[in-house]
Structure formats: structure tokens, C-alpha cells
Design a protein around this motif. Structure first.
Motif, PDB file in Angstrom:
ATOM      1  N   GLU A 165       0.831  -1.206   0.000  1.00 56.64           N
ATOM      2  CA  GLU A 165       0.000   0.000   0.000  1.00 56.64           C
ATOM      3  C   GLU A 165       0.866   1.256   0.000  1.00 56.64           C
ATOM      4  OE1 GLU A 165      -3.491   2.166   2.738  1.00 56.64           O
ATOM      5  OE2 GLU A 165      -2.758   0.148   3.233  1.00 56.64           O
ATOM      6  N   ARG A 166       1.909   1.248   0.805  1.00 55.35           N
ATOM      7  CA  ARG A 166       2.818   2.399   0.872  1.00 55.35           C
ATOM      8  C   ARG A 166       3.500   2.610  -0.479  1.00 55.35           C
ATOM      9  NH1 ARG A 166       4.983   0.618   5.017  1.00 55.35           N
ATOM     10  NH2 ARG A 166       7.148   0.135   4.474  1.00 55.35           N
ATOM     11  N   PHE A 167       3.910   1.526  -1.117  1.00 55.04           N
ATOM     12  CA  PHE A 167       4.543   1.598  -2.433  1.00 55.04           C
ATOM     13  C   PHE A 167       3.589   2.211  -3.454  1.00 55.04           C
ATOM     14  CE2 PHE A 167       5.260  -0.223  -6.634  1.00 55.04           C
ATOM     15  CZ  PHE A 167       6.603   0.003  -6.837  1.00 55.04           C
ATOM     16  N   CYS A 168       2.361   1.710  -3.486  1.00 58.57           N
ATOM     17  CA  CYS A 168       1.401   2.189  -4.484  1.00 58.57           C
ATOM     18  C   CYS A 168       1.076   3.675  -4.301  1.00 58.57           C
ATOM     19  CB  CYS A 168       0.118   1.364  -4.417  1.00 58.57           C
ATOM     20  SG  CYS A 168       0.311  -0.335  -5.005  1.00 58.57           S
ATOM     21  N   LYS A 169       0.875   4.092  -3.073  1.00 55.72           N
ATOM     22  CA  LYS A 169       0.531   5.488  -2.815  1.00 55.72           C
ATOM     23  C   LYS A 169       1.684   6.431  -3.134  1.00 55.72           C
ATOM     24  CE  LYS A 169      -3.082   4.670   0.642  1.00 55.72           C
ATOM     25  NZ  LYS A 169      -3.492   4.831   2.065  1.00 55.72           N
ATOM     26  N   ALA A 170       2.892   5.965  -2.971  1.00 60.95           N
ATOM     27  CA  ALA A 170       4.054   6.829  -3.204  1.00 60.95           C
ATOM     28  C   ALA A 170       4.348   7.012  -4.683  1.00 60.95           C
ATOM     29  CB  ALA A 170       5.279   6.252  -2.498  1.00 60.95           C
ATOM     30  N   PHE A 171       3.931   6.054  -5.531  1.00 64.34           N
ATOM     31  CA  PHE A 171       4.349   6.090  -6.935  1.00 64.34           C
ATOM     32  C   PHE A 171       3.165   6.043  -7.902  1.00 64.34           C
ATOM     33  CE2 PHE A 171       7.864   4.201  -4.493  1.00 64.34           C
ATOM     34  CZ  PHE A 171       8.825   5.181  -4.712  1.00 64.34           C
ATOM     35  N   GLY A 172       2.036   6.626  -7.469  1.00 67.95           N
ATOM     36  CA  GLY A 172       0.917   6.819  -8.376  1.00 67.95           C
ATOM     37  C   GLY A 172       0.197   5.566  -8.797  1.00 67.95           C
ATOM     38  N   GLN A 173       0.201   4.548  -7.965  1.00 77.76           N
ATOM     39  CA  GLN A 173      -0.457   3.285  -8.307  1.00 77.76           C
ATOM     40  C   GLN A 173      -1.638   3.000  -7.384  1.00 77.76           C
ATOM     41  OE1 GLN A 173       0.794   1.535 -11.068  1.00 77.76           O
ATOM     42  NE2 GLN A 173       2.017   3.420 -11.201  1.00 77.76           N
ATOM     43  N   GLU A 174      -2.286   4.045  -6.881  1.00 79.49           N
ATOM     44  CA  GLU A 174      -3.384   3.842  -5.928  1.00 79.49           C
ATOM     45  C   GLU A 174      -4.501   2.984  -6.503  1.00 79.49           C
ATOM     46  OE1 GLU A 174      -2.026   6.721  -6.735  1.00 79.49           O
ATOM     47  OE2 GLU A 174      -1.709   8.015  -4.988  1.00 79.49           O
ATOM     48  N   ALA A 175      -4.723   3.027  -7.804  1.00 78.93           N
ATOM     49  CA  ALA A 175      -5.802   2.252  -8.412  1.00 78.93           C
ATOM     50  C   ALA A 175      -5.639   0.754  -8.175  1.00 78.93           C
ATOM     51  CB  ALA A 175      -5.866   2.546  -9.909  1.00 78.93           C
ATOM     52  N   LEU A 176      -4.420   0.323  -8.035  1.00 76.74           N
ATOM     53  CA  LEU A 176      -4.189  -1.116  -7.800  1.00 76.74           C
ATOM     54  C   LEU A 176      -4.775  -1.570  -6.473  1.00 76.74           C
ATOM     55  CD1 LEU A 176      -0.494  -1.545  -9.032  1.00 76.74           C
ATOM     56  CD2 LEU A 176      -2.619  -1.880 -10.319  1.00 76.74           C
ATOM     57  N   LEU A 177      -4.840  -0.680  -5.515  1.00 80.01           N
ATOM     58  CA  LEU A 177      -5.323  -1.057  -4.186  1.00 80.01           C
ATOM     59  C   LEU A 177      -6.814  -1.383  -4.201  1.00 80.01           C
ATOM     60  CD1 LEU A 177      -3.403   1.635  -2.110  1.00 80.01           C
ATOM     61  CD2 LEU A 177      -2.771  -0.762  -2.480  1.00 80.01           C
ATOM     62  N   ALA A 178      -7.528  -0.889  -5.188  1.00 81.19           N
ATOM     63  CA  ALA A 178      -8.959  -1.189  -5.303  1.00 81.19           C
ATOM     64  C   ALA A 178      -9.222  -2.413  -6.173  1.00 81.19           C
ATOM     65  CB  ALA A 178      -9.696   0.018  -5.884  1.00 81.19           C
ATOM     66  N   ASP A 179      -8.167  -2.951  -6.773  1.00 80.52           N
ATOM     67  CA  ASP A 179      -8.300  -4.124  -7.641  1.00 80.52           C
ATOM     68  C   ASP A 179      -8.109  -5.383  -6.802  1.00 80.52           C
ATOM     69  OD1 ASP A 179      -7.865  -6.235  -9.456  1.00 80.52           O
ATOM     70  OD2 ASP A 179      -6.998  -4.885 -10.952  1.00 80.52           O
ATOM     71  N   PRO A 180      -9.098  -6.278  -6.721  1.00 79.98           N
ATOM     72  CA  PRO A 180      -8.977  -7.465  -5.863  1.00 79.98           C
ATOM     73  C   PRO A 180      -7.793  -8.357  -6.231  1.00 79.98           C
ATOM     74  CG  PRO A 180     -10.884  -7.630  -7.318  1.00 79.98           C
ATOM     75  CD  PRO A 180     -10.399  -6.222  -7.405  1.00 79.98           C
ATOM     76  N   ARG A 181      -7.315  -8.253  -7.453  1.00 71.77           N
ATOM     77  CA  ARG A 181      -6.167  -9.075  -7.851  1.00 71.77           C
ATOM     78  C   ARG A 181      -4.862  -8.607  -7.206  1.00 71.77           C
ATOM     79  NH1 ARG A 181      -6.880  -8.416 -14.188  1.00 71.77           N
ATOM     80  NH2 ARG A 181      -7.096  -6.269 -13.390  1.00 71.77           N
ATOM     81  N   PHE A 182      -4.876  -7.372  -6.676  1.00 72.75           N
ATOM     82  CA  PHE A 182      -3.689  -6.794  -6.051  1.00 72.75           C
ATOM     83  C   PHE A 182      -3.876  -6.530  -4.554  1.00 72.75           C
ATOM     84  CE2 PHE A 182      -3.370  -5.787 -10.495  1.00 72.75           C
ATOM     85  CZ  PHE A 182      -2.027  -5.774 -10.795  1.00 72.75           C
ATOM     86  N   ALA A 183      -5.090  -6.714  -4.060  1.00 72.16           N
ATOM     87  CA  ALA A 183      -5.437  -6.212  -2.730  1.00 72.16           C
ATOM     88  C   ALA A 183      -4.687  -6.903  -1.600  1.00 72.16           C
ATOM     89  CB  ALA A 183      -6.945  -6.331  -2.510  1.00 72.16           C
ATOM     90  N   THR A 184      -4.440  -8.201  -1.730  1.00 76.79           N
ATOM     91  CA  THR A 184      -3.774  -8.947  -0.662  1.00 76.79           C
ATOM     92  C   THR A 184      -2.615  -9.755  -1.242  1.00 76.79           C
ATOM     93  OG1 THR A 184      -5.132 -10.944  -0.893  1.00 76.79           O
ATOM     94  CG2 THR A 184      -5.970  -9.183   0.569  1.00 76.79           C
ATOM     95  N   ASN A 185      -1.687 -10.121  -0.376  1.00 71.94           N
ATOM     96  CA  ASN A 185      -0.554 -10.902  -0.849  1.00 71.94           C
ATOM     97  C   ASN A 185      -0.977 -12.221  -1.500  1.00 71.94           C
ATOM     98  OD1 ASN A 185       2.462 -11.428  -0.922  1.00 71.94           O
ATOM     99  ND2 ASN A 185       1.730 -13.200   0.240  1.00 71.94           N
ATOM    100  N   PRO A 186      -1.900 -13.004  -0.912  1.00 69.58           N
ATOM    101  CA  PRO A 186      -2.308 -14.238  -1.607  1.00 69.58           C
ATOM    102  C   PRO A 186      -2.841 -13.979  -3.017  1.00 69.58           C
ATOM    103  CG  PRO A 186      -3.016 -14.329   0.673  1.00 69.58           C
ATOM    104  CD  PRO A 186      -2.498 -12.939   0.439  1.00 69.58           C
ATOM    105  N   GLN A 187      -3.567 -12.884  -3.198  1.00 66.52           N
ATOM    106  CA  GLN A 187      -4.067 -12.569  -4.530  1.00 66.52           C
ATOM    107  C   GLN A 187      -2.934 -12.149  -5.461  1.00 66.52           C
ATOM    108  OE1 GLN A 187      -7.102 -12.945  -6.007  1.00 66.52           O
ATOM    109  NE2 GLN A 187      -7.492 -14.138  -4.141  1.00 66.52           N
TER     110      GLN A 187
END
Length: 401
Positions: free
Chosen positions: A261-283
Motif C-alpha cells: 500500500e505504501r509503495f502504491c501510494k508513493a508512486f501513483g499506483q493507488e488504483a491497484l489497491l482497489a483491484d482485488p487481484r492486487f489487494a492482498t498478498n495471496p491474490q
């Protein structure tokens, strides 16, 4: 004779090992203060004396041998001859530990097997390092690092998904066996201190190799499925792999969801956090190819140095993929003292890779440079066994030394 220091000061090791697994074990003991007497074949010595090039500049010493034989006294003895065997027995009267990596049963031919020695030397700790251990259907077989890496499964895990199996670039099967042997010796010493009783340590390279399959071994046991080769990716975490940068490659290790989450927010990838394929480590693990494809254009936007600086500021693990030149030039490696200079009998100053064990009260001791063949034969037989110069000369004349 030298004056050792360190936590194992006062212990003496009779070292009948050669090549890498056994010498790794005994060098660790020597670094920690034990006096190690390395028995070598007259004229030939340890096989690794001939594992060259490269030799150390302006010497006849192979870099391979120099790497695992400091803090040892080289004594040449032909143990195939009765007089040589008698000398080994005399030395054992002064030794706490015998380390050997002969084929199973080979030393028994010379009267130096564990079963032959344990009654005469009840306090003796006898460490045997072989390819497959003292028991089991493969026990008589010779063991070599690449063979053990193949049979032990790590090669099936190493390499690109569509490529051929690969061994690790350094002889890890040998190194792990030596370190496990050292651990066994230390445990046996503790037991002997409490009971006065010695024992044999049976180290099989295949056993130790299976033991360090670690999470991948457990992944198989839990599922019954052979883990696939993943290149540089992690079987249980994503993203945790190499990524291309503007000028090369880097390793990015995102160990948990908050870090991602910290990585995505720092480098303009916030949209990935709403994608279930990226939301958790198992996914992310389940969609690892998508993760790689999605992040690769981003990682190519900066140089490796720029990524390391930016990610370190965010407490996200990242690092360059260094050559060995870069490793030994690294300021942290230098600050940790991982190269040590030692004077050598050739007259040259050599450098060795330091012991990584940092002890606050009893640090590793670099007192004896890797010896030339038979360098200490006369002094050990004279000072430890009380032999005269004439007696030593007579044994040399017979080819015993």
C-alpha cells in the motif's frame, strides 16, 4: 605453535578433511579459537591446492584452498602406512575432535574408524561428513556438490520457468554440510562438558540439503505439489523479485500488504489497491504475472540508484544486483570488515573473506594464514609429540611425512 584466542581456545582438532565441506567446518572451529592440525597427503596435499587457476598472485597457492584453510597447521602424514597411522594415534592423544570426510568405511581400513577409536578415546568427538551419511542405501556413494544439488531438489526450484534446472552459483551443498557439522560439534562439546562422553556426528550432505529446502520443502509437504521454477520470484510473496530499471535491474522485496500500500501510494499506483487481484498478498501471488507486467513499466522509469534512494526513504526493501567487484567495494561490506589481510609463507600478503560471526567478547581470530603444504610438520611433531629432529628426518626418508 601459535597461541589461539576465542571461545574454543584450548580445544584441538585433528582435521582429516579436504576439498570444501569438511574444511569449511574446521576453519570455523579454527576461527573461533580451536587449534586445527590439518593432515595432508605428502607431496600432493588437499585436492583444492590444485583447483586453479586462479592462483594468488606470485604464489603457487590456489585461491580456492586459501579460502577455507586459515587457522590450520599443515602436517603431512601418509595414513595408508602403519607408521603414519601410529602418528595419527599419537596426535589423537592430544586432540578433542576428529573431523573427516572420507567415504563411508574408508578410515576403518587404516584403523581410524569411529568404532575402532571410541573405546580408546572415550572423550573424542568424531565428526564424519559424507555425501549420503553413514547409513541408508546410498551410503557407499561419493558425494559432490552439483550431484547433491540435483538429488536434493534445489535445482528443480532454480532457474527460469521455461528454462533448464540450474544449480546455485556457489557450492552451497558443501558449505551447508560444513556448517551443520560445526553446529553438531559444538552441541557434542556441550554434552561432553556435562558428561565426559564423546560421540560421533554423522553429517550427510543430502540430509543437510533436504533440511534447508525450508519454505519450499514445506510448501511441497503441505500440498503434495512440486513447486515450479520461478526465476527470481518468491513462491509465497509478491512482488518479491528482480525488476528492470532505466539502467539495469534491481531487487524489490515487498514483504506484506501495508508495504505494498505504501509503495502504491508513493508512486501513483493507488488504483491497484482497489483491484482485488492486487489487494492482498495471496491474490498477488495468484496473479504474479499480472503484478510483474503491471509494475515493469513503472520500474523502468527510474535508474537503480534512484529507486534505491526513493524506496529506502519509504522503508521498502530494494537493492542493486551487484557484481562481486561491487560487493567488495560496497561501503557497508567494507565497514563490516569482510576482507582480512594476512601474511603468507610465500612472502606475499594475501586477503581472505572474513568470518561473518560477530562476537562481542570473543571475536574470530585470524592468527594463522592458510599454510603451504607441510609447513608445520616439524614443529607439531617436535613440540606436541616431543619427537627429535632425527626421528622426524627418518620418517621423511621413509616417505611417511
Amino acid at each position: 605453535m601459535t597461541t589461539p584466542s576465542g571461545p574454543l581456545k584450548g580445544l584441538r582438532v585433528l582435521d582429516l578433511t579436504r576439498v570444501l565441506a569438511g574444511p569449511t567446518c574446521t576453519q570455523m572451529l579454527g576461527d573461533l579459537g580451536a587449534e586445527v592440525i590439518k593432515i595432508e597427503r605428502p607431496e600432493a596435499g588437499d585436492d583444492t591446492r590444485g583447483f586453479a587457476p586462479p592462483f594468488w598472485p606470485e604464489t603457487k597457492e590456489s585461491a580456492y584452498f586459501l579460502g577455507v584453510n586459515r587457522n590450520k597447521l599443515s602436517v603431512t602424514v601418509d595414513i595408508a602406512k602403519p607408521e603414519g597411522q601410529a602418528l595419527i594415534h599419537k596426535l589423537l592423544e592430544h586432540c578433542d575432535i576428529l573431523a573427516e570426510n572420507f567415504k563411508v568405511g574408508a578410515l576403518a581400513k587404516y584403523g581410524l574408524g569411529w568404532e575402532q577409536l571410541k573405546e580408546k578415546y572415550p572423550r573424542l568427538i568424531y565428526c564424519s561428513i559424507t555425501g549420503f551419511g553413514q547409513t541408508g542405501p546410498y551410503a557407499p556413494r561419493p558425494g559432490y556438490d552439483a550431484l547433491i544439488q540435483a538429488m536434493g531438489g534445489v535445482m528443480s526450484l532454480t532457474g527460469e520457468p521455461n528454462g533448464s534446472p540450474q544449480k546455485v552459483g556457489v557450492p552451497v551443498a558443501d558449505l551447508f554440510a560444513g556448517l551443520y557439522g560445526c553446529i553438531g560439534i559444538l552441541a557434542a562439546l556441550n554434552h561432553r562438558n556435562a558428561t565426559g562422553e564423546g560421540q560421533q556426528i554423522d553429517i550427510g550432505m543430502l540430509d543437510t540439503h533436504v533440511a534447508w529446502l525450508a519454505n519450499q520443502g514445506m510448501n511441497y509437504i503441505a500440498t503434495g505439489e512440486n513447486p515450479p521454477r520461478l526465476g527470481n520470484q518468491h513462491p509465497n510473496i509478491s512482488p518479491y523479485q528482480e525488476f528492470p530499471t532505466k539502467d539495469g535491474y534491481m531487487i524489490l522485496a515487498v514483504g506484506n500488504d501495508p508495504t505494498f500500500e505504501r509503495f502504491c501510494k508513493a508512486f501513483g499506483q493507488e488504483a491497484l489497491l482497489a483491484d482485488p487481484r492486487f489487494a492482498t498478498n495471496p491474490q498477488r501471488v495468484a496473479n504474479r504475472d499480472l503484478v510483474t507486467q503491471t509494475l515493469t513499466p513503472l520500474t523502468k522509469s527510474k535508474t537503480t540508484t534512484e529507486w534505491v534512494e526513493a524506496l529506502e526513504a519509504l522503508k521498502i526493501a530494494c537493492g542493486p544486483i551487484n557484481t562481486l567487484e561491487q560487493v567488495f567495494a560496497d561501503p557497508h561490506v567494507q565497514a563490516r570488515g569482510m576482507r582480512v589481510k594476512m601474511p603468507h609463507a610465500s612472502g606475499q600478503e594475501i586477503e581472505v573473506i572474513a568470518n561473518p560471526v560477530k562476537l562481542s567478547a570473543t571475536p574470530p581470530d585470524y592468527r594463522v594464514p592458510p599454510p603451504v603444504l607441510g609447513q608445520h610438520t616439524d614443529s607439531v611433531l617436535r613440540d606436541l609429540l616431543g619427537m627429535s629432529e632425527a626421528e622426524v628426518a627418518a620418517l621423511k626418508e621413509k616417505g611417511i611425512l
